[in-house]
Design a protein around this motif. Structure first.
Motif, mmCIF file in Angstrom:
data_model
loop_
_atom_site.group_PDB
_atom_site.id
_atom_site.type_symbol
_atom_site.label_atom_id
_atom_site.label_comp_id
_atom_site.label_asym_id
_atom_site.label_seq_id
_atom_site.Cartn_x
_atom_site.Cartn_y
_atom_site.Cartn_z
ATOM 1 N N THR A 228 81.376 -39.320 45.035
ATOM 2 C CA THR A 228 82.548 -40.172 44.837
ATOM 3 C C THR A 228 83.671 -39.399 44.155
ATOM 4 O OG1 THR A 228 81.119 -42.125 44.638
ATOM 5 C CG2 THR A 228 83.362 -42.322 43.807
ATOM 6 N N LEU A 229 83.339 -38.663 43.095
ATOM 7 C CA LEU A 229 84.353 -37.863 42.410
ATOM 8 C C LEU A 229 84.931 -36.804 43.347
ATOM 9 C CD1 LEU A 229 82.562 -37.381 38.970
ATOM 10 C CD2 LEU A 229 84.550 -38.820 39.440
ATOM 11 N N GLY A 230 84.089 -36.303 44.242
ATOM 12 C CA GLY A 230 84.545 -35.270 45.168
ATOM 13 C C GLY A 230 85.718 -35.714 46.020
ATOM 14 N N HIS A 231 85.733 -36.973 46.449
ATOM 15 C CA HIS A 231 86.836 -37.465 47.275
ATOM 16 C C HIS A 231 88.177 -37.279 46.563
ATOM 17 C CE1 HIS A 231 84.477 -39.121 50.527
ATOM 18 N NE2 HIS A 231 83.729 -39.812 49.691
ATOM 19 N N PHE A 232 88.190 -37.473 45.236
ATOM 20 C CA PHE A 232 89.450 -37.390 44.489
ATOM 21 C C PHE A 232 89.790 -35.945 44.149
ATOM 22 C CE2 PHE A 232 87.450 -41.511 43.629
ATOM 23 C CZ PHE A 232 88.408 -42.331 44.198
ATOM 24 N N VAL A 233 88.787 -35.151 43.826
ATOM 25 C CA VAL A 233 89.041 -33.738 43.535
ATOM 26 C C VAL A 233 89.572 -33.032 44.779
ATOM 27 C CG1 VAL A 233 87.952 -31.542 42.922
ATOM 28 C CG2 VAL A 233 87.309 -33.629 41.713
ATOM 29 N N LEU A 234 89.028 -33.389 45.952
ATOM 30 C CA LEU A 234 89.399 -32.721 47.200
ATOM 31 C C LEU A 234 90.645 -33.322 47.852
ATOM 32 C CD1 LEU A 234 85.797 -32.333 48.673
ATOM 33 C CD2 LEU A 234 87.169 -30.589 47.528
ATOM 34 N N GLY A 235 91.237 -34.340 47.208
ATOM 35 C CA GLY A 235 92.496 -34.893 47.693
ATOM 36 C C GLY A 235 92.373 -35.723 48.949
ATOM 37 N N HIS A 236 91.250 -36.414 49.137
ATOM 38 C CA HIS A 236 91.073 -37.230 50.335
ATOM 39 C C HIS A 236 91.948 -38.476 50.278
ATOM 40 C CE1 HIS A 236 86.785 -35.436 51.040
ATOM 41 N NE2 HIS A 236 87.762 -34.622 51.397
ATOM 42 N N ASN A 237 92.535 -38.820 51.411
ATOM 43 C CA ASN A 237 93.270 -40.072 51.572
ATOM 44 C C ASN A 237 92.447 -41.026 52.437
ATOM 45 O OD1 ASN A 237 95.666 -39.166 50.174
ATOM 46 N ND2 ASN A 237 96.076 -37.875 51.958
ATOM 47 N N ASP A 238 92.949 -42.240 52.649
ATOM 48 C CA ASP A 238 92.236 -43.169 53.517
ATOM 49 C C ASP A 238 92.011 -42.513 54.873
ATOM 50 O OD1 ASP A 238 92.423 -44.944 51.481
ATOM 51 O OD2 ASP A 238 93.794 -46.328 52.472
ATOM 52 N N PRO A 239 90.771 -42.508 55.376
ATOM 53 C CA PRO A 239 90.506 -41.852 56.664
ATOM 54 C C PRO A 239 91.261 -42.538 57.794
ATOM 55 C CG PRO A 239 88.595 -43.132 55.944
ATOM 56 C CD PRO A 239 89.548 -43.103 54.792
ATOM 57 N N VAL A 240 91.820 -41.724 58.705
ATOM 58 C CA VAL A 240 92.625 -42.274 59.789
ATOM 59 C C VAL A 240 91.798 -42.535 61.047
ATOM 60 C CG1 VAL A 240 94.725 -41.193 58.940
ATOM 61 C CG2 VAL A 240 93.288 -39.946 60.553
ATOM 62 N N ASP A 241 90.638 -41.895 61.160
ATOM 63 C CA ASP A 241 89.792 -42.088 62.332
ATOM 64 C C ASP A 241 88.373 -41.633 61.996
ATOM 65 O OD1 ASP A 241 89.883 -39.293 62.378
ATOM 66 O OD2 ASP A 241 91.390 -39.233 63.964
ATOM 67 N N TRP A 242 87.477 -41.714 62.992
ATOM 68 C CA TRP A 242 86.086 -41.322 62.776
ATOM 69 C C TRP A 242 85.992 -39.858 62.352
ATOM 70 C CZ3 TRP A 242 81.718 -43.503 61.728
ATOM 71 C CH2 TRP A 242 81.416 -44.780 62.196
ATOM 72 N N GLY A 243 86.756 -38.994 62.991
ATOM 73 C CA GLY A 243 86.692 -37.581 62.661
ATOM 74 C C GLY A 243 87.042 -37.323 61.212
ATOM 75 N N ASP A 244 88.096 -37.980 60.743
ATOM 76 C CA ASP A 244 88.525 -37.825 59.350
ATOM 77 C C ASP A 244 87.480 -38.390 58.398
ATOM 78 O OD1 ASP A 244 90.398 -36.898 57.512
ATOM 79 O OD2 ASP A 244 91.424 -38.834 57.381
ATOM 80 N N PHE A 245 86.912 -39.543 58.747
ATOM 81 C CA PHE A 245 85.882 -40.176 57.915
ATOM 82 C C PHE A 245 84.663 -39.272 57.761
ATOM 83 C CE2 PHE A 245 81.931 -42.726 57.984
ATOM 84 C CZ PHE A 245 82.032 -43.347 56.740
ATOM 85 N N LEU A 246 84.185 -38.716 58.883
ATOM 86 C CA LEU A 246 82.994 -37.871 58.844
ATOM 87 C C LEU A 246 83.260 -36.554 58.110
ATOM 88 C CD1 LEU A 246 81.737 -38.479 62.489
ATOM 89 C CD2 LEU A 246 80.716 -39.367 60.378
ATOM 90 N N ARG A 247 84.450 -35.978 58.330
ATOM 91 C CA ARG A 247 84.795 -34.735 57.635
ATOM 92 C C ARG A 247 84.822 -34.949 56.127
ATOM 93 N NH1 ARG A 247 89.088 -33.186 55.205
ATOM 94 N NH2 ARG A 247 90.302 -34.942 56.031
ATOM 95 N N GLN A 248 85.429 -36.062 55.687
ATOM 96 C CA GLN A 248 85.487 -36.346 54.259
ATOM 97 C C GLN A 248 84.085 -36.510 53.672
ATOM 98 O OE1 GLN A 248 88.015 -39.663 53.328
ATOM 99 N NE2 GLN A 248 89.846 -38.740 54.234
ATOM 100 N N ARG A 249 83.203 -37.157 54.417
ATOM 101 C CA ARG A 249 81.843 -37.360 53.910
ATOM 102 C C ARG A 249 81.101 -36.033 53.771
ATOM 103 N NH1 ARG A 249 77.470 -41.311 56.749
ATOM 104 N NH2 ARG A 249 77.512 -39.653 58.318
ATOM 105 N N VAL A 250 81.265 -35.151 54.769
ATOM 106 C CA VAL A 250 80.622 -33.832 54.697
ATOM 107 C C VAL A 250 81.153 -33.055 53.492
ATOM 108 C CG1 VAL A 250 80.532 -31.568 55.816
ATOM 109 C CG2 VAL A 250 79.998 -33.625 57.120
#
Length: 478
Positions: A228-250
């Motif tokens: 969870t903290l990683g999403h904020f450290v890595l600067g993730h925004n709301d995912p725009v599609d499946w590809g973005d969602f999966l990349r953020q999770r990885v």
């Protein structure tokens, strides 16, 4: 590098100069048989050899590496080669057609037309979850291209550890709290987290809500916090599609593992084990106090980049279905027409499945498997979950087994998949006895038929999340 395309361009330039393979062989100092393999797309040449061939053919090296085929006929031959290399064609058990000079142009056109239509039909049949599967296959290709090593995420994890003055060994619970505070969040463990979430973050009040996890659940609750903290450290925004969602999770999962098993200390540990020819995922897990699967994932991050050891990883259900998979060692996973591996049945001869038939599946399990792509060594761990038992496998080509504990195992199997006769067709004795006399009632999972779940975050019920935050908000309590 597209080897088939490169081979076609080399053959075109050689013939344009009126050269035979023997002529070119004399100029570059390589056997004609080696040059033939390169022209047929069977071997990747070194850059020095390519430069020598370009010089001998009196063409710029860039001409050999151009992205388009030299002729329309060559383009069709390349397309046919790619079709016949696919797992879909391999599963049909049909022979490979050589697209040489002797194959008439109309026959080549017909074969390409049939392949295109087969690909179209199979794509239509898998249209419901197609976008997610294609996005996942694309992400896996990217991970393979970088040997599953993400330098930017390693750097972000290193900077975070530096910021909280973490200087040695595994990351403690105190260290995790310090990291959260450094990023500006407080952590709260609750019993009413929405079922569709692993954590919920209140961005207004800078709170992260996490599940109260009882011990013995088979996973590390620290990882959820760090993901969870990683999403904020890595600067993730709301995912725009499946590809973005999966990349953020990885990336978030990678970030968590890089904190729990810091690169500097993990590499030192693995280097010593490799020197002793005693690499073992069990020891790696125990040294950092993480789950076996986390240790296995982390090993794939570091093994190729730091030690030149190509690897593959699988998480397979006891039913034989692949849940997760990664490879950069050319092992051939089963895949559908979109390139998706998840959801496919893995070969019954592979260690991921034979482990379930062993006398003691919970002990250390090692196996060599002879496959159509070469011989692989694997180490397997079985874990029990609420969804059944899963095997977690790390494998490597035969020549690298010497670095691992268990690399001298005598257990060996032979897999001929994707040949259907290997394990997908029942033995003839069973077919003779039961064909026409069986009617199984299949269990259908509704999510397999569902379209992309609504909302920004796939599968998450937004109303549940908002109601949860409303209950837990400090302003509501006052």
């Amino acid at each position: 590098m597209d080897l088939a395309l490169l081979g076609q361009r080399l053959r075109h330039q050689r013939r344009a100069k009126g050269m035979t393979l023997d002529d070119l062989s004399a100029l570059v100092g390589r056997a004609p048989s080696q040059l033939s393999l390169i022209e047929n797309g069977k071997r990747e040449p070194k850059l020095s050899l390519l430069q020598s061939m370009a010089t001998a053919l009196e063409v710029p090296l860039q001409d050999l590496l151009r992205a388009e085929a030299p002729t329309r006929r060559a383009a069709l031959e390349i397309e046919l080669a790619h079709f016949q290399e696919s797992s879909v064609y391999g599963a049909l058990g049909l022979p490979t057609v050589r697209a040489g000079r002797r194959l008439p142009a109309d026959a080549l056109e017909s074969l390409i037309g049939l392949h295109r239509e087969l690909s179209r039909v199979l794509t239509e049949q898998s249209a419901t979850p197609e976008v997610a599967r294609r996005a996942n296959a694309s992400l896996r290709t990217e991970m393979r291209s970088r040997d599953n090593y993400f330098a930017s995420v390693e750097k972000a994890a290193f900077d975070v550890l530096q910021s909280v003055r973490h200087s040695t060994g595994p990351l403690s619970q105190r260290g995790i709290l310090d990291i959260a505070g450094q990023i500006g969040f407080t952590l709260h463990w609750v019993s009413d987290l929405p079922n569709s979430t692993r954590s919920v973050t209140d961005l207004r009040n800078r709170r992260i809500y996490l599940p109260q996890v009882a011990s013995g659940k088979g996973h590390d609750p620290r990882a959820v916090v760090l993901q969870t903290l990683g999403h904020f450290v890595l600067g993730h925004n709301d995912p725009v599609d499946w590809g973005d969602f999966l990349r953020q999770r990885v990336e978030a999962n990678y970030f968590a593992a890089a904190l729990l098993m810091p690169e500097k200390f993990a590499v030192e540990f693995l280097r010593e084990a490799k020197a002793d020819r005693a690499l073992a995922i069990d020891d790696f897990r125990d040294a950092f106090g993480v789950s076996y699967e986390t240790a296995a994932h982390r090993f794939t991050n570091l093994a190729t980049h730091h030690f030149g050891i190509p690897v593959h990883f699988t998480r397979v259900h006891e039913s034989g279905i692949v849940y997760k998979a990664y490879e950069n060692d050319n092992v051939r996973f089963p895949a559908d027409v979109t390139g998706a591996i998840e959801g496919q049945p893995i070969c019954r001869r592979w260690a991921s499945r034979t482990v379930f038939q062993s006398e003691d599946p919970y002990s250390s399990f090692y196996q060599f498997t002879d496959t159509t792509a070469g011989t692989y060594w694997c180490t397997v761990h079985v874990e029990s979950t609420r969804s059944g038992e899963f095997s977690v496998t790390v494998g490597t080509p035969y020549e690298h087994a010497r670095w691992f504990r268990g690399g001298d195992t005598t257990r060996r199997t032979v897999s001929r998949c994707p040949d259907p006769a290997c394990c997908r067709r029942p033995p003839s004795s069973l077919v003779d006895t039961w064909e026409g006399h069986a009617w199984p009632s299949a269990r259908v999972h509704s999510h397999l038929l569902a379209a992309l779940p609504p909302g920004t975050f796939p599968g998450v019920d937004a109303q549940d999340v908002y109601e949860f935050l409303q209950r837990r908000s400090p302003s509501s309590a006052s």
